[in-house]
Design a protein around this motif. Structure first.
Motif, short mmCIF file in Angstrom:
data_model
loop_
_atom_site.label_atom_id
_atom_site.label_comp_id
_atom_site.label_asym_id
_atom_site.label_seq_id
_atom_site.Cartn_x
_atom_site.Cartn_y
_atom_site.Cartn_z
N GLN A 234 34.08 36.49 15.20
CA GLN A 234 32.88 35.71 15.08
C GLN A 234 32.81 35.17 16.82
O GLN A 234 31.89 34.45 16.93
CB GLN A 234 33.05 34.64 14.35
CG GLN A 234 34.06 33.76 14.40
CD GLN A 234 33.94 32.64 13.53
OE1 GLN A 234 33.21 31.94 13.32
NE2 GLN A 234 35.18 32.17 12.77
N HIS A 235 33.97 35.32 17.57
CA HIS A 235 34.01 34.84 18.75
C HIS A 235 33.46 35.60 20.15
O HIS A 235 33.98 35.41 21.02
CB HIS A 235 35.41 34.11 19.23
CG HIS A 235 35.69 33.24 17.96
ND1 HIS A 235 34.73 32.33 17.63
CD2 HIS A 235 36.83 32.97 17.17
CE1 HIS A 235 35.37 31.40 16.60
NE2 HIS A 235 36.50 32.00 16.30
N ARG A 236 33.11 36.70 19.74
CA ARG A 236 32.55 37.72 20.69
C ARG A 236 31.43 37.07 21.43
O ARG A 236 30.49 36.56 20.65
CB ARG A 236 32.42 39.21 20.36
CG ARG A 236 33.48 39.84 19.73
CD ARG A 236 33.29 41.39 19.32
NE ARG A 236 34.34 41.87 18.74
CZ ARG A 236 34.65 43.14 18.18
NH1 ARG A 236 33.27 43.92 18.41
NH2 ARG A 236 35.34 43.61 17.83
N GLY A 237 31.14 37.34 22.71
CA GLY A 237 30.11 36.61 23.30
C GLY A 237 29.87 37.04 24.77
O GLY A 237 30.35 38.10 25.09
N SER A 238 29.40 36.35 25.41
CA SER A 238 28.99 36.55 26.86
C SER A 238 30.39 36.44 27.62
O SER A 238 31.28 35.92 27.45
CB SER A 238 27.89 35.75 27.55
OG SER A 238 26.86 35.59 26.60
N ALA A 239 30.50 37.09 28.85
CA ALA A 239 31.64 37.24 29.64
C ALA A 239 31.76 35.85 30.35
O ALA A 239 30.56 35.22 30.76
CB ALA A 239 31.41 38.36 30.73
N LEU A 240 32.73 35.20 30.65
CA LEU A 240 32.97 34.08 31.35
C LEU A 240 33.43 34.60 32.91
O LEU A 240 34.33 35.32 33.14
CB LEU A 240 34.10 33.48 30.85
CG LEU A 240 34.68 32.27 31.48
CD1 LEU A 240 33.62 31.06 31.42
CD2 LEU A 240 36.06 31.61 30.81
N ARG A 241 32.56 33.86 33.72
CA ARG A 241 32.96 34.21 35.11
C ARG A 241 33.71 33.04 35.83
O ARG A 241 33.30 31.78 35.54
CB ARG A 241 31.44 33.86 35.77
CG ARG A 241 30.70 35.15 35.70
CD ARG A 241 29.52 35.26 36.48
NE ARG A 241 28.63 36.50 36.35
CZ ARG A 241 27.55 36.83 37.04
NH1 ARG A 241 27.07 35.84 37.92
NH2 ARG A 241 26.84 37.69 36.81
N LEU A 242 34.90 33.39 36.05
CA LEU A 242 35.94 32.53 36.72
C LEU A 242 35.78 32.55 38.15
O LEU A 242 35.13 33.43 38.67
CB LEU A 242 37.35 32.90 36.30
CG LEU A 242 37.50 32.65 34.76
CD1 LEU A 242 39.08 33.30 34.23
CD2 LEU A 242 37.64 31.31 34.35
N PRO A 243 36.24 31.40 38.84
CA PRO A 243 36.22 31.58 40.32
C PRO A 243 37.20 32.56 40.87
O PRO A 243 38.09 32.98 40.27
CB PRO A 243 36.80 30.16 40.73
CG PRO A 243 37.58 29.52 39.71
CD PRO A 243 36.88 30.26 38.48
N PRO A 244 37.04 32.92 42.12
CA PRO A 244 38.03 34.03 42.54
C PRO A 244 39.26 33.29 42.55
O PRO A 244 39.66 32.17 42.80
CB PRO A 244 37.50 33.96 44.09
CG PRO A 244 36.02 33.64 44.21
CD PRO A 244 35.84 32.70 43.11
N ALA A 245 40.25 34.17 42.39
CA ALA A 245 41.57 33.96 42.22
C ALA A 245 42.05 33.30 43.57
O ALA A 245 41.92 34.07 44.58
CB ALA A 245 42.56 35.13 41.80
N PRO A 246 43.01 32.53 43.50
CA PRO A 246 43.46 31.72 44.73
C PRO A 246 44.42 32.58 45.57
O PRO A 246 45.08 33.48 44.91
CB PRO A 246 44.26 30.65 44.29
CG PRO A 246 44.57 30.70 42.85
CD PRO A 246 43.46 31.51 42.49
N GLU A 247 44.36 32.69 46.98
CA GLU A 247 45.48 33.48 47.66
C GLU A 247 46.52 32.93 47.56
O GLU A 247 47.35 31.75 47.31
CB GLU A 247 44.72 33.48 49.04
CG GLU A 247 43.53 33.76 49.50
CD GLU A 247 43.42 35.47 49.28
OE1 GLU A 247 44.46 36.10 49.59
OE2 GLU A 247 42.28 35.98 49.00
N PRO A 248 47.55 33.91 47.53
CA PRO A 248 49.23 33.50 47.40
C PRO A 248 49.24 32.71 48.52
O PRO A 248 48.77 32.59 49.69
CB PRO A 248 49.72 34.76 47.57
CG PRO A 248 48.70 35.88 47.27
CD PRO A 248 47.65 35.39 47.72
#
Length: 769
Positions: A234-248
């Protein structure tokens, strides 16, 4: 008979939806664990409590089993789905790359994983935790900090963890607005705005909770208002847009090397650098318990008692304060962690202090010019907050040449502090923070507003209730009606000095002092009531600490310092002061209560012990341990810079005859006079030490390589200084000495070997005269 641990529970995974608060769409799911033994359900809290009683290894096994269960049950997730998984900090700290890769392989392609690091134990092993975060990031997984607001540690470590998602503790959504809540929300919003991290509010059960979550800045949410945990489908839905991954984080050897890439180094001396360092420390003291202070000293002997007093105050008001130095103890003072460095560690060559908080960041790093320019300069032998130390000047009387960098650029400060954080040793179970933590403490638990002086259950601490056999209620302690009078009598007869100041009146005058305060200070109650407690301050009271106290009180926060105060008769004493705000039913600060303890004996003992650890008690010169450490350090520097180092061995002639003829008292006076005369011709920056008996050792640094003629001139000056007759106990004595020296690198680079060579040449000189 030892009881057996409970049988391993059956684990099953449930998933709770995470929704976009503005659109209401499901964008992710959080994996949750439920346990059972047969037909009996076992909550996650019970599971981890049982494991905790077995030990850390059992907690690690359980946490890894939960992680495998959640990921293994998520095969139904579609592409572009996002799965949140919970991991204890201690588990993440030791989770191997192989295990993480194995878990990732169980997920369908394209599934995005967000690892929720819970606030429990965040500061117990921060270096290992940061390494674990880096391992999961290398697989493309993201990081969330869970339960933000429940403990200051989550906010304190946020700049280092650099989370993609910040999860607000459910108590923030449910608690009434307070200054503490506002401080947490401001810190979260500042972090989110800087990094682009998403803010997620959990525990949303009502429309009012939802409105409050939106006002707190949350864009994501979860809770029963949207759905209960259940099967994954029941938890399928829209994609979550996360911020760009931080640089090392940038790769660097030391904070100075890192900061100096973009901040030009400035020339300075220890005397000029010390106030800059103290200013950074002072700014840290004005912050709150969401702050991290990391300071590096070049040796534990430079962590003086006065420095420890300042850092103990920092430890009381910050989430984490760490001292790095060769030889430092795991907990140099209560509330402060110690991390011992190897003397060859590049950090041990620098003077560093870094401060990181939600709204402030500063880093200062300094080093001797010779460390970078190869000039053969002598060691700075100082650390953060030390004003002056031996060898504080260049040979010839000129100030030692040092260079420093100071930055308030947040990214640079965090990068420099991360280098230090990567070396923090794990906090032991006995390390705990002392004193009250009221400034920015945890918000009240959901559904249990905390009233002044009461437990969530409603009974006052003096009236804890239990149920006796037969159902009768038993009242323990003091009846409520008698408690005020008892508290008054207890405070008046307490052995510590207790004072109360009115926070509402101009200048916060004292309205109460007890008998112990009068005895400790010499002031009577009539003389101090209506006056501010600064009447105890005098010329030698540290103004930096007094300003910090004033700033914290104006902000309605607690303070803990050790100050040099003055009694009524003008004599001084060391006063360990703890000041706590007292609030009314509406949360407004009405008074401050101060607890004062005369710790003069302790401070004097600490300072004397520190001094004797590195100095000869008779002559006041550095002792054997001190000079041997200095010689080792100078030889290492010489290997880098190419400058020469000389070891001069001095042995007084016929000293035993003086002792036998005139007694040990005259012998001691002779040694003191000899030390004074020898020291009068030693360059500032070199070190003269008493080894034992009538033997002295002189270490000369910054000498031209391959030229020992300058050492011969020093030997001549030493002989000339001793030659004039000494008048002691009515007798005229002539002092002479055998002197020999060894020169590095010509005679070698090993400290013990150089001393042996100088000793042998000293005896040759004696035989030649």
């Amino acid at each position: 008979m030892t009881s057996r641990p409970p049988a391993a529970p059956d684990l099953r995974a449930l998933y709770q939806p995470i929704v976009d608060l503005r659109s209401g769409r499901v964008v992710a799911a959080e994996g949750l664990i439920r346990g059972a033994r047969g037909s009996t359900s076992v909550s996650p809290a019970e599971l981890f409590a049982e494991a905790g009683r077995e030990g850390p290894a059992a907690v690690l096994r359980l946490d890894e089993a939960c992680l495998r269960c959640v990921i293994g049950s998520a095969s139904a997730l579609g592409a572009d789905a996002t799965l949140f998984v919970n991991v204890e900090p201690a588990t993440l700290a030791v989770l191997s790359r192989r295990t993480v890769a194995e878990l990732a392989a169980r997920l369908p392609p394209g599934v995005q994983v967000v690892v929720e690091v819970t606030e429990r134990g965040l500061l117990s092993q921060p270096a290992q935790l940061l390494a674990g975060v880096q391992r999961v990031r290398e697989l493309g997984w993201r990081i969330a900090v869970d339960d933000v607001g429940a403990e200051p540690s989550a906010l304190a470590l946020m700049p280092f963890l650099r989370p993609d998602v910040i999860k607000l503790d459910l108590a923030l959504v449910r608690a009434r607005p307070t200054l503490n809540v506002a401080a947490i929300v401001n810190a979260v919003n500042a972090a989110a705005q800087r990094s682009g991290a998403l803010v997620l509010a959990e525990g949303i059960e009502t429309a009012e909770h939802l409105r409050r979550a939106l006002s707190l800045g949350a864009t994501l949410g979860q809770g029963w208002h949207f759905a209960h945990p259940g099967p994954l489908a029941q938890h399928r839905g829209s994609a979550l847009r996360l911020p760009p991954a931080p640089e090392p984080p940038p790769v660097a050897v030391s904070p100075f090397e890192l900061i100096s890439r973009s901040v030009p180094a400035q020339p300075t001396t220890p005397a000029l650098l010390a106030p800059l360092t103290r200013q950074v420390e002072r700014q840290a003291m004005l912050l709150d318990d969401m702050s991290v202070v990391l300071a590096c000293f070049q040796h534990v002997r430079f962590v003086t008692p006065s420095t420890l007093r300042r850092y103990e105050s920092l430890g009381m008001t910050t989430a984490l304060t760490v001292i790095f130095a060769p030889g430092v103890r795991p907990e140099p003072v209560p509330g402060v962690l110690g991390t011992a460095l190897h003397e060859s560690d590049p950090l041990a060559q620098e003077w560093v202090v870094t401060v990181v908080s939600p709204h402030f960041a500063a880093a200062l790093a300094a080093r001797d010019v010779s460390a970078s320019a190869g000039a053969g300069q002598d060691d700075p032998v100082v650390g953060p907050g030390t004003a002056t130390q031996p060898a504080g000047a260049h040979p010839g009387g000129q100030p030692r040449r040092m260079e420093y960098v100071l930055t308030y650029d947040r990214d640079q400060v965090v990068a420099a502090a991360t280098l230090l954080m990567a070396k923090v040793q794990a906090r032991t179970p006995t390390s705990r923070r002392p004193g009250p933590r009221t400034a920015q403490g945890p918000v009240p638990a959901p559904g249990a507003p905390v009233h002044a002086g009461r437990h969530p259950g409603g009974d006052s601490p003096a009236e804890a209730r239990t149920e006796a056999p037969g159902g009768a209620t038993v009242l323990h302690g003091v009846p409520k009606a008698e408690l005020p009078a008892l508290l008054t009598r207890a405070i008046s007869t307490a052995s510590n000095g207790i004072v109360i100041a009115d926070a509402r009146a101009h200048d916060m005058p004292l309205v109460y002092v007890n008998a112990a305060f009068e005895q400790m200070t010499g002031y009577t109650q009539e003389e101090v009531l209506g006056r501010n407690c600064r009447l105890l301050q005098g010329p030698a009271t540290d103004p930096t600490l007094t300003r910090v106290i004033g700033s914290r009180l104006i902000a309605g926060r607690d303070a803990h310092v050790t100050l040099l105060n003055y009694r009524r008769d003008g004599t001084t004493f060391w006063n360990e002061i703890t000041i706590s705000p007292v609030s009314d039913a509406h949360g407004h600060v009405t008074h401050f209560i101060g607890n004062q303890v005369d710790v003069s004996d302790r401070v004097d003992r600490e300072e004397r012990t520190t001094y004797l650890a590195y100095h000869d008690p008779l002559t006041g010169l550095p002792n054997r341990a001190n000079v041997l450490e200095t010689l080792d350090r100078e030889l290492r520097r010489s290997a880098r810079s190419g400058a020469g180092v000389a070891v001069v061995f001095i042995d007084l002639d016929r000293f035993k005859e003086i002792n036998d003829a005139f007694g040990h008292a005259v012998g001691d006076q002779t040694l003191i006079e000899a030390a004074h005369r020898l020291g009068s011709v030693v360059r500032s920056g070199d070190m003269l030490a008493r080894l034992s008996g009538d033997e002295f050792l002189l270490v000369l640094t910054d000498l031209p390589a391959g030229r020992s003629d300058s050492v011969r001139r020093v030997v001549e000056h030493l002989h000339a200084a001793l030659h004039p007759a000494v008048e002691i106990a009515g007798s005229s004595l002539t002092l002479t000495a055998g002197i020999g020296f060894a020169f590095s690198p010509d005679d070698g680079t090993d400290a013990a070997a150089l001393i042996d060579i100088a000793d042998a040449r000293m005896y040759q000189a004696k035989r030649a005269t």
